[in-house]
Write an enzyme that holds these catalytic residues in place. Structure first.
Site, short mmCIF file in Angstrom:
data_model
loop_
_atom_site.label_atom_id
_atom_site.label_comp_id
_atom_site.label_asym_id
_atom_site.label_seq_id
_atom_site.Cartn_x
_atom_site.Cartn_y
_atom_site.Cartn_z
N GLU A 4 8.38 79.18 -11.22
CA GLU A 4 7.88 77.91 -11.78
C GLU A 4 6.63 78.07 -12.63
OE1 GLU A 4 9.35 74.84 -8.33
OE2 GLU A 4 7.54 75.97 -7.92
C1 TNX Z 1 9.75 75.24 -4.85
S1 TNX Z 1 10.94 77.76 -4.16
C2 TNX Z 1 8.80 76.24 -4.87
C3 TNX Z 1 7.63 76.12 -3.98
C4 TNX Z 1 7.61 74.82 -3.25
C5 TNX Z 1 8.99 74.50 -2.75
C6 TNX Z 1 9.05 73.26 -1.92
C7 TNX Z 1 9.92 78.30 -5.10
C8 TNX Z 1 10.09 79.66 -5.49
N1 TNX Z 1 8.96 77.45 -5.50
O1 TNX Z 1 6.45 76.27 -4.73
O2 TNX Z 1 6.74 74.94 -2.18
O3 TNX Z 1 9.83 74.34 -3.87
O4 TNX Z 1 10.30 73.09 -1.35
#
Ligand code: TNX
EC number: 3.2.1.52
Length: 532
Positions: free
Chosen positions: A348
């Site tokens: 992300e």
């Molecule tokens: C997505 S999964 C994220 C996390 C969040 C999570 C909450 C991922 C690699 N990144 O930063 O905590 O969703 O469900």
């Protein structure tokens, strides 16, 4: 007449009842999670007694540790001494020669129980299986008067995947050393062997870095919601690494980057991209190009963040100071980490330009390699050129998993729709998120890692990991409510073959496991999918 009929009835009932005893102790009816590869029962039982003792065959510190773990587990409820020696015993733990694997076998006769494996880890798993073959009352910490019997037979067992992990997000809400140890204990009973610690995120930096002290001074101060945060000193981190290693669990540290870095960006202004110009200062164009020297002047530290949005932060990927910083952090953590992996995050990074992201990931991978570790990263890292041995952790995108596979890299399976322990069970769950799915116990159980992602096969998969993100989770009770019973389901997905797994049978076994959790005062979620 009536009376004698009742007496006869009572005698018949008593007889039936006593006949039942052997059948309830049949080895293949024991409630072992994860289910072993094969269990065969034979007639008769082994009975643990006052004179029972453990005999170790082989040598090494690890072997004695397994013997002592077993003795300590059996002593409180039975009240027996259970001495451990190399002399003799009716509980034999034998380290056999040969290539070390996690495979073990247990042979139970009326005279003796024998656990054998070519590795101490295998013996540890055999020991866990043996404990689960005993009545659930063995979990008690005070004396219980009863017959401690196990049905005779043989168990052969080995894991489907070599990496069986759980992740704790200690960044969104800090998790104390004591609570992490408690989680490690539970992981051990489920034969999980990797603990991934998500040590940094927008809301917190949780590990002491001596060369960059403000990371924890400023970045470790708070957590989601604005409550007091915390961090592990290097000594405490080492304590966790050792505690895990004693249970054959390897710690995988994660520093999430270049996104999810607000806590570091709040601590050190120079890591920020140079877009935070002081009021009235503008970037100038020199020969039609932006003058980066001016852009980079006086970058401002980010503000401390205590919300739960994702995707808004990034390191300055074009500045050398960023790589000096990353190298210092990796070097210090690697020195404390005996395991083979360093997790670089990579998810992300929504405000990092795509080319900058790729440049950053490739450079950071090289630093990890320089310090002798393999990188793991969330599946987005597969958009970069991966080094040999780098692992892509699948959480969202089949395309990314395929990109990793095409480059010859392995996949760690953590699909958010099945393996995310922070997802709510259903719309009434008091904790958790539901952006990926609602995950009831049967959803966590009924999937096959080898066929889940399009184009990914068993041979592409290193293993399975269950992440627990903690935006809504704070403290041991919350952790237990979200992780149990689903962590047991996911441990079976990781350890047991798809052919051996069966939801109906799992329901039967998880009920018994629930009794063990009750005795251990673990506040698990009583899923309505199971008749507890
Ligand atoms: C997505 S999964 C994220 C996390 C969040 C999570 C909450 C991922 C690699 N990144 O930063 O905590 O969703 O469900």
């Amino acid at each position: 007449m009536k009376n004698s009929f009742l007496t006869l009835f009572a005698i018949v009932a008593l007889t039936l009842n006593s006949c039942q005893t052997p059948s309830t102790t049949k080895l293949d009816e024991a409630s072992i999670i994860p289910i072993p590869s094969s269990i065969s029962s034979s007639s008769g039982v082994f009975k643990l007694g006052k004179a029972s003792s453990i005999q170790l065959i082989g040598s090494g510190e690890d072997l004695s540790r397994v013997g002592n773990f077993l003795a300590e587990k059996l002593r409180p409820a039975t009240g027996f001494d259970i001495p451990v020696s190399t002399e003799s015993g009716d509980l034999v733990i034998e380290l056999i020669s040969g290539e070390a694997t996690e495979k073990y076998s247990i042979d139970i006769t009326s005279e003796q129980v024998k656990i054998s494996s070519t590795s101490a880890a295998g013996l540890f798993y055999g020991m866990q299986t043996l404990v689960k073959s005993l009545p659930v009352a063995i979990e008690n910490l005070s004396l219980v008067e009863m017959d401690w019997i196990i049905g005779n037979g043989t168990i052969e067992d080995e894991p489907e995947f070599s990496y069986r992990g759980a992740m704790l997000d200690v960044a969104r809400h800090f998790i104390s050393v004591e609570d992490v140890k408690h989680y490690i204990d539970q992981m051990g009973t489920l034969k999980l062997n990797y603990l991934h610690l998500h040590l940094s995120d927008d809301q917190g930096w949780r590990i002491e870095i001596k060369s960059w002290p403000k990371l924890t001074e400023i970045g470790g101060k708070t957590e989601v919601g604005g409550t007091e945060g915390g961090f592990y000193t290097q000594g405490e981190y080492t304590e966790l690494v050792n505690y895990a290693a004693d249970r054959f669990i390897t710690v995988v540290p994660e520093i999430d980057m270049p996104g999810h870095t607000n806590a570091a960006l709040a601590a050190y202004a120079e890591l920020n991209p140079g877009v935070n110009l002081p009021d009235g200062d503008f970037a100038t164009l020199t020969d039609g190009k932006i003058d980066f020297n001016i852009l980079d002047r006086n970058p401002q530290p980010a503000e401390i963040y205590t919300g739960i949005e994702v995707g808004f932060s990034t390191f300055a990927t074009n500045k050398e100071i960023t790589y000096t910083f990353v190298e210092d952090v990796i070097r210090e953590i690697v020195e404390l980490t005996p395991g083979p992996y360093f997790h670089i995050g990579g998810d992300e990074s929504l405000v990092t330009d795509k080319d900058d992201y790729i440049y950053f990931i490739e450079r950071v991978q090289e630093i990890v390699t320089k310090y002798g570790k393999k990188s793991i990263g969330w599946d987005e890292i597969a958009t970069a050129k991966l080094s040999l041995g780098t692992v892509a952790q699948f959480w969202a995108k089949d395309e990314n998993a395929k990109l990793a596979k095409e480059q010859g890299n392995q996949i760690l399976m953590s699909p958010a729709k099945r393996a995310y322990l922070d997802m709510q069970y259903d719309s009434t769950s008091r904790l958790g998120l539901h952006w990926a799915a609602y995950i009831e116990l049967d959803d966590a159980y009924n999937w096959d890692p080898a066929t889940y992602a399009d184009g990914i096969n068993k041979s592409d998969i290193l293993g399975v990991e269950a992440p627990l993100w903690t935006e809504t989770i704070d403290g041991r009770a919350d952790i237990e409510y979200m992780a149990f019973p689903r962590l047991a389901a996911l441990a079976e997905v990781a350890w047991s073959s798809n052919e051996r797994r069966d939801w109906e049978d799992f329901q039967r076994r998880i009920i018994q496991q629930g009794k063990r959790w009750d005795i251990n005062e673990i506040g698990f979620y009583r899923s309505p999918k199971v008749k507890w």
